[in-house]
Enzyme design. Structure first.
Site, PDB file in Angstrom:
ATOM      1  CB  CYS A 380      -1.046  -0.108   0.925  1.00 45.32           C
ATOM      2  SG  CYS A 380      -2.228   0.952   0.672  1.00 45.32           S
ATOM      3  CG  HIS A 513      -3.451  -3.341   3.535  1.00 39.79           C
ATOM      4  ND1 HIS A 513      -2.479  -3.019   4.276  1.00 39.79           N
ATOM      5  CD2 HIS A 513      -4.121  -2.103   2.909  1.00 39.79           C
ATOM      6  CE1 HIS A 513      -2.553  -1.701   4.231  1.00 39.79           C
ATOM      7  NE2 HIS A 513      -3.383  -1.360   3.354  1.00 39.79           N
ATOM      8  CD  GLU A 515      -1.215  -6.458   5.482  1.00 41.51           C
ATOM      9  OE1 GLU A 515      -1.182  -6.615   4.104  1.00 41.51           O
ATOM     10  OE2 GLU A 515      -1.313  -5.192   5.728  1.00 41.51           O
TER      11      GLU A 515
HETATM   12  N1  GLN Z   1      -1.648   6.547   2.896  1.00 44.31           N
HETATM   13  C1  GLN Z   1      -1.813   5.919   1.785  1.00 44.31           C
HETATM   14  C2  GLN Z   1      -3.190   6.177   1.151  1.00 44.31           C
HETATM   15  O1  GLN Z   1      -4.262   6.909   1.954  1.00 44.31           O
HETATM   16  C3  GLN Z   1      -1.524   4.530   1.816  1.00 44.31           C
HETATM   17  C4  GLN Z   1      -2.798   3.991   2.852  1.00 44.31           C
HETATM   18  C5  GLN Z   1      -2.138   2.669   3.645  1.00 44.31           C
HETATM   19  O2  GLN Z   1      -1.253   2.382   3.363  1.00 44.31           O
HETATM   20  N2  GLN Z   1      -3.165   1.930   3.970  1.00 44.31           N
HETATM   21  O3  GLN Z   1      -3.419   6.126   0.167  1.00 44.31           O
END
Ligand code: GLN
Length: 544
Positions: A380, A513, A515
């Site tokens: 992410c 994600h 995970e």
């Molecule tokens: N801050 C980034 C976004 O909002 C990544 C978010 C995250 O890693 N969950 O896109």
């Protein structure tokens, strides 16, 4: 008809209510029952989505996009059942519902009160959406005695009364501390905690005593006598070497037997614990070690990356490796100290994150991993930082950044509407920060013959998202000319979902994600593959 098991905690927090609930759920499953595990959280946030991981640990995201308590992750990993929005509720969620109704005039003429309106709403949640489950296990967050917990305890007391006392079971988890000075295990905190619970009208049926050493019969008898619980229902749980041992140890202590006997269920089938035994043996006897560096902002609180840590362990299990995690605070990372800080790791992982603080350290670490052929996994925010690093150093866009950090940059990462003016309405333009992200399962289409399509052995995947910003697709061709391939896109081709670097042993960034979907018995392929790559690159034989 479903039976209900309520799990409360006393004396102190962090005793492992989540793990106990998840272990019981697994044991009941292994005895042939259908279970569902739910969490009732007494805090006032509508969901944990806006909470700092320092405060509350990781925010776990479900398939249907709910931002939930990290215990929901334990339940999923132990039972293999994907949770839904309706498996986690908070006081904030309940009140915001009730207040909405009140404003609409649904209670017109009436006074809205904790009893019955709040308690009714909690009771509704407990049995909401129950289909053919045999057992619903509900964990109540916090500890008995907290002001916030009162409506929940009152609601479960009423619930058991409404459904018939023998259809609900109360389990209370307490601490039995060992006092070194006197060489004794102390039962008094348990007695007080149960007294508190009983003053609220709840008599526990089973007490689980968490202790660092075995509890002798005399102490158990004392607990049984003072807490009015049969001695067979005073169950101890001593510290285990790995969480995978927990279901085995609870079964040894007859937790599942006692639960069934409480409900008068005759079940001769003893659970087949071989999968838990096998995984415990594997975890405790790895062939080799592999050291992974996790570079993030929340490195001091272990629970901040709970699912990630678990998924890495799963990746280790599938390769017979022990994964040692070295947590590195990205704020302390500077181009000059990267080499010594990363010298003993053979894989670098940058997890999800928010905000500018510490981002330059992450970008510097990515550059180091890219140039030194160290396996790199960006999740992410980690992927977004990898794209920014590549834009600055491969495409020569010196002020490349994300609009998350402000508008004073070339936003290779930004909000979709910033570059596609109203073409497609994306989450994120709203003023509120709670629940306004791209959340939950989204499809991605994988590029043929890419590393990623080999890892997944699929053409199309569904993964869980939690972010507001996106990599700008307009840079795709420029990046690909330099070897950074956009190897998965959203089905409409507008949103980059996965990037990978050619001519590098393992360099992958994912916008989602993975995970959250990794389970001990079905490790996520990305984690298995990353750990394998990191081990080839320098896994040490027996830690030497
Ligand atoms: N801050 C980034 C976004 O909002 C990544 C978010 C995250 O890693 N969950 O896109």
């Amino acid at each position: 008809m479903a039976r209900y098991v309520f799990v409360t905690g006393g004396v102190v927090s962090s005793l492992g209510k989540g793990l106990s609930s998840a272990s019981l759920a697994s044991l009941l499953q292994l005895r042939g029952y259908k279970v569902r595990v739910r969490k009732l959280d007494p805090y006032l946030n509508v969901d944990p989505g806006t909470m700092n991981p320092f405060q509350h640990g990781e925010v776990f995201v479900t398939d249907d996009g709910a931002e939930t308590d990290l215990d929901i992750g334990h339940y999923e990993r132990f039972t293999g059942i994907s949770a839904t929005q309706s498996d986690n509720i908070t006081t904030g969620g309940i009140y915001s519902d009730i207040i909405k109704k009140e404003r609409r005039g649904d209670y017109l003429g009436g006074t809205v009160q904790v009893v019955p309106h709040v308690t009714d709403r909690i009771k509704k949640f407990i049995s909401h959406n129950v289909k053919n489950e045999d057992f619903i296990i509900c964990e109540i967050g916090g500890t008995v005695g907290d002001i916030e917990s009162l409506p929940f305890l009152e609601a479960i007391r009423q619930f058991s009364n409404d459904t018939g006392r023998k259809n609900s079971l109360f389990i209370h988890l307490t601490l039995v501390p060992y006092l070194k000075a006197s060489g004794e295990l102390k039962t008094k905190p348990t007695q007080h905690s149960v007294k508190e619970l009983r003053s609220l009208g709840i008599q526990p049926d089973i007490i689980i005593c968490r202790s660092e050493r075995e509890i002798p019969k005399t102490e158990r008898k004392k607990i049984s006598l003072f807490c009015n619980v049969h001695i067979d229902n005073v169950i101890e749980t001593v510290d285990v070497k790995t969480i995978y041992e927990a279901p085995i140890s609870f079964h040894k202590e007859k937790l599942d037997d006692q639960v069934l006997s409480y409900f008068n269920i005759k079940n001769k089938k003893s659970p087949d614990l071989s999968k838990w035994k096998n995984i415990t043996t594997k975890v405790l006897n790895p062939k080799r070690n592999v050291n992974i560096g996790i570079i993030g902002k929340y490195v001091n609180l272990k629970d901040a990356y709970k699912s990630l840590d678990e998924a890495l362990i799963h990746g280790g299990i599938s390769n017979n490796l022990k994964v040692n995690l070295k947590r590195i605070d990205s704020e302390n990372l500077k181009p000059e100290n990267i080499k010594p800080l990363l010298k003993d790791v053979t894989g670098v992982l940058i997890p999800g994150g928010f905000g500018k603080r510490g981002s330059e350290g992450k970008i510097a670490a990515i550059k180091y991993a890219r140039l030194n052929s160290i396996p790199f996994f960006g999740i992410c925010f980690g992927m977004q930082m990898a794209v920014i690093e590549a834009a600055r150093n491969l495409l020569n866009i010196k002020n490349a950044s994300t609009s998350e950090f402000g508008n004073n940059c070339t936003p290779v990462v930004g909000l979709l509407e910033e570059w596609s003016k109203g073409k497609k309405k994306m989450k994120g333009s709203e003023k509120n920060l709670g629940g306004t992200m791209r959340l939950g399962l989204y499809d991605a289409v994988l590029k043929n013959n890419s590393l990623i399509s080999k890892i997944y052995s699929e053409k199309k995947i569904k993964e869980r998202h939690r972010h507001r910003y996106e990599v700008n697709i307009k840079y795709k061709n420029d990046f690909e000319k330099k070897g950074l391939i956009f190897s998965a896109l959203s089905p409409d081709g507008m949103l980059p979902e996965i990037i990978e670097l050619k001519n590098h042993p393992w360099f992958v960034g994912v916008q989602f994600h993975p995970e959250f979907k990794s389970r001990p018995f079905t490790p996520h392929p990305l984690f298995s593959s990353f750990i394998k790559a990191a081990s080839i690159n320098g896994g040490k034989i027996n830690g030497k």
